[in-house]
Design a protein around this motif. Structure first.
Motif, mmCIF file in Angstrom:
data_model
loop_
_atom_site.group_PDB
_atom_site.id
_atom_site.type_symbol
_atom_site.label_atom_id
_atom_site.label_comp_id
_atom_site.label_asym_id
_atom_site.label_seq_id
_atom_site.Cartn_x
_atom_site.Cartn_y
_atom_site.Cartn_z
ATOM 1 N N SER A 156 40.057 60.968 45.171
ATOM 2 C CA SER A 156 40.275 60.098 46.091
ATOM 3 C C SER A 156 39.543 59.409 46.794
ATOM 4 C CB SER A 156 41.491 60.954 46.454
ATOM 5 O OG SER A 156 40.848 61.959 46.854
ATOM 6 N N VAL A 157 38.619 60.149 47.298
ATOM 7 C CA VAL A 157 37.520 59.407 48.073
ATOM 8 C C VAL A 157 36.751 58.163 47.485
ATOM 9 C CG1 VAL A 157 35.303 60.228 49.851
ATOM 10 C CG2 VAL A 157 37.108 62.079 49.361
ATOM 11 N N ASP A 202 38.234 56.081 46.014
ATOM 12 C CA ASP A 202 38.888 55.342 45.183
ATOM 13 C C ASP A 202 39.392 54.922 47.060
ATOM 14 O OD1 ASP A 202 38.797 55.582 42.620
ATOM 15 O OD2 ASP A 202 41.164 56.928 42.886
ATOM 16 N N GLN A 203 39.375 55.592 47.814
ATOM 17 C CA GLN A 203 39.045 54.795 49.572
ATOM 18 C C GLN A 203 38.339 54.258 49.821
ATOM 19 O OE1 GLN A 203 40.956 57.533 52.372
ATOM 20 N NE2 GLN A 203 41.158 59.009 50.500
ATOM 21 N N ALA A 247 38.485 50.742 48.118
ATOM 22 C CA ALA A 247 39.590 49.855 48.487
ATOM 23 C C ALA A 247 39.163 49.338 49.597
ATOM 24 C CB ALA A 247 41.168 50.587 48.694
ATOM 25 N N LYS A 248 38.819 50.493 50.735
ATOM 26 C CA LYS A 248 38.456 49.851 52.646
ATOM 27 C C LYS A 248 37.335 48.705 52.613
ATOM 28 C CE LYS A 248 40.672 53.716 55.146
ATOM 29 N NZ LYS A 248 40.538 54.125 55.655
ATOM 30 N N VAL A 297 36.103 57.342 55.763
ATOM 31 C CA VAL A 297 37.484 57.693 55.476
ATOM 32 C C VAL A 297 37.124 59.335 55.010
ATOM 33 C CG1 VAL A 297 37.628 58.439 52.623
ATOM 34 C CG2 VAL A 297 37.153 55.806 53.663
#
Length: 598
Positions: A7-8, A10-11, A14-15, A94
């Motif tokens: 998830s990290v 992916d974040q 994404a950012k 993040v």
């Protein structure tokens, strides 16, 4: 390595697009649906470095480097994967999620043990070279004719006679009693009493150069054990390491050849004499794991074990293991002394060089050795000779090579080949030795040092899946020999086609085999599979291609020999000769790229 949450990752992705990351280092301009710039990894005047935000991928068409934003930061900042993630997480604002407590505990222990062994190796070396306490060790090395250059090359050291010195020294470095108890440096009966005392110390290093253990030679004359090694620890397994491999790595990569000898002093003596591809299997038993490790870097090995019964027994077993793993094998025999270190000590380096000029093919050595033991004028003697060389035949995978060996044996024993083939076929199921038997049900822990080149490459690729698209064009599944590597290639291909390979979990769900799933899962936690992946994969592809072209050359030679002997038309022979030239050229180019001798 700390396992970073998906998830990290992916974040972060994404950012911030990869172009934003690259733009901090490279001026980019748009052309043909891609962003282009001058490659930061090599000098160029025309932009060949491209970035595609949609794929999160960069690639240089000139130097062939490419990968994700994490790979880019690793390359530019010269940091490992975790540090690259931290840099990008900070840039993307993040929050990082670290590994669970048990993973962190294990990682902390291992990292601390690596640190401890590096420090103590440096201290032992200082004592040997610069301290009054090491005078005994220096005198011993001089008497053995071991030159100071070898002291430095192998980081040799001396463990003081003072029984309280080591524990006191390490406690001053703030190492806990619990850690020292796991270090393998102290007696299990007395946790403050050193395992190594008044001994010349040989640091045992991994192929990456990390000190993980010691071998110690007694200098007191009072110990029952002349040589002792560090026991198994969280960072050291005897069967997965070779003394001298790290020091020999450059030579064996270039020459594609290694020498296996029996003792640490033999390794040092051989290196001192110019045989800088010598190593020892930490005891006379050469293991399958060591063979797999060696096979990643070279294609042939020569044994030089002691001339006593134990050494000769080790030679026989080593030849079969090498043969089983597809490693060409020969035997070096000393005539001047029992071992290499004795020759150098008493007669010097030139004497050793002169004595090691004529290696014997492994199979010929086994046959000659057996013939000298039994009366081959009798049928019983011939049968006993056959039984001695049979494990080597069992270890030979190629039927063509096996038939050739049987033919040579039949000529020595003066019997028909058909008789040997008949005996071999009828008794095969009873005699086969389970040298490399793999347990079908039990999942074994992943050890990167003992896996095949193919699987190491595929695990690197599964940890750097952004590189898969470019490497699928360089490496086909047919090029692989390792079944586990082939299965992983299929998984990556399916993931790429279905576009579901972004997260580690998706990959693991696509794997049915428990062993492969375990290997992949473990690889995700290991830093080495994320360090310099482009370089590792390029070298792996070149080595695999070289291996395949060498097979093609052998096949071409057999066809050419047959064609020349059976009167094949000139056109057919010319085609085979053209093919031979093309293969030889490609092999020569690949060897140049890999820095190997032609």
């Amino acid at each position: 390595m700390a396992k970073i949450s998906d998830s990290v990752l992916d974040q972060i992705k994404a950012k911030i697009p990869i172009s934003e990351v690259v733009s901090d280092y490279v001026t980019l301009s748009s052309r043909g649906g891609r962003l282009w710039g001058l490659c930061p990894f090599h000098q160029e005047k025309t932009a060949s470095f491209s970035v595609v935000d949609e794929q999160g991928f960069y690639y240089c068409f000139s130097c062939k480097k490419g990968g994700s934003m994490f790979d880019f930061v690793m390359e530019m900042e010269k940091v490992p994967f975790v540090e690259a993630v931290k840099i990008l997480a900070k840039k993307a604002n993040v929050e990082l999620v670290d590994e669970n407590p048990e993973e962190k505990r294990i990682r902390d222990i291992n990292e601390t043990l690596y640190d401890l062994y590096e420090k103590i190796a440096g201290s032992f070396h200082f004592i040997l070279t610069d301290s009054k306490m090491g005078e005994k060790g220096r005198e011993y090395l001089k008497n053995r004719n071991v030159q100071p250059e070898m002291w430095e090359k192998f980081n040799l050291g001396y463990a003081p006679d003072n029984a309280s010195w080591l524990h006191g020294f390490l406690k001053k470095q703030h190492y806990s009693d619990e850690l020292l108890g796991q270090s393998g440096l102290f007696s299990q009966n007395n946790r403050t009493y050193p395992l190594f005392r008044d001994r010349l110390m040989f640091p045992i290093r991994t192929w990456q150069g990390k000190t993980v253990a010691f071998g110690g030679r007694d200098l007191s004359g009072n110990s029952k054990a002349k040589y002792i090694n560090t026991p198994e620890t969280p960072i050291y397994s005897k069967k997965n390491n070779l003394f001298g491999l790290y020091e020999s790595l450059d030579t064996i990569k270039k020459s594609q050849a290694a020498i296996l000898c029996e003792g640490n002093f033999d390794v040092v003596a051989l290196h001192q004499s110019g045989f800088t591809n010598a190593m020892a299997p930490l005891g006379t038993a050469f293991t399958n794991e060591q063979a797999k490790l060696l096979r990643r870097y070279c294609t042939s090995v020569s044994t030089l074990f002691d001339s006593d019964a134990a050494g000769q027994s080790a030679t026989v077993k080593t030849l079969s293991i090498a043969q089983q793993h597809g490693i060409e094998n020969t035997v070096l025999i000393l005539s001047l002394a029992k071992d290499a270190s004795e020759v150098v000590e008493k007669q010097g380096e030139k004497a050793l060089q002169s004595d090691l000029q004529h290696p014997i093919q492994g199979f010929d050595y086994l046959v000659n050795n057996a013939v000298n033991q039994y009366d081959v004028t009798t049928s019983k003697g011939k049968s006993l000779v056959f039984s001695k060389v049979r494990p080597y035949l069992d270890a030979t995978e190629s039927m063509i090579e096996k038939e050739d060996l049987i033919k040579r044996l039949s000529q020595v024993l003066k019997v028909d080949e058909s008789s040997i083939i008949d005996d071999y076929s009828r008794g095969r199921t009873k005699v086969l030795e389970p040298m490399g038997t793999v347990e079908q049900e039990k999942v074994k822990p992943l050890n990167p040092a003992s896996i095949s080149l193919d699987l190491y490459a595929m695990l690197t690729l599964v940890n750097n899946r952004g590189l898969y698209v470019q490497f699928r064009y360089k490496l086909a599944i047919e090029d692989l020999e390792d079944k586990e590597a082939e299965a992983l290639y299929d998984v990556l291909e399916d993931a790429a086609r279905e576009d579901v390979g972004k997260n580690d979990e998706y990959i693991l769900q696509m794997v049915d085999d428990p062993q492969l799933r375990s290997d992949i899962s473990t690889s995700y936690t290991m830093e080495e599979f994320r360090l310099a992946p482009q370089e590792i994969l390029n070298e792996a592809v070149n080595r695999i291609q070289l291996r395949n072209y060498e097979k093609k050359r052998a096949s071409n030679k057999r066809l050419l020999d047959i064609s020349l002997s059976d009167g094949t038309a000139e056109e057919g022979i010319e085609e085979l000769l053209r093919e031979k030239t093309e293969i030889d050229t490609k092999i020569s180019l690949l060897r140049q790229v890999l820095g190997q001798d032609n």
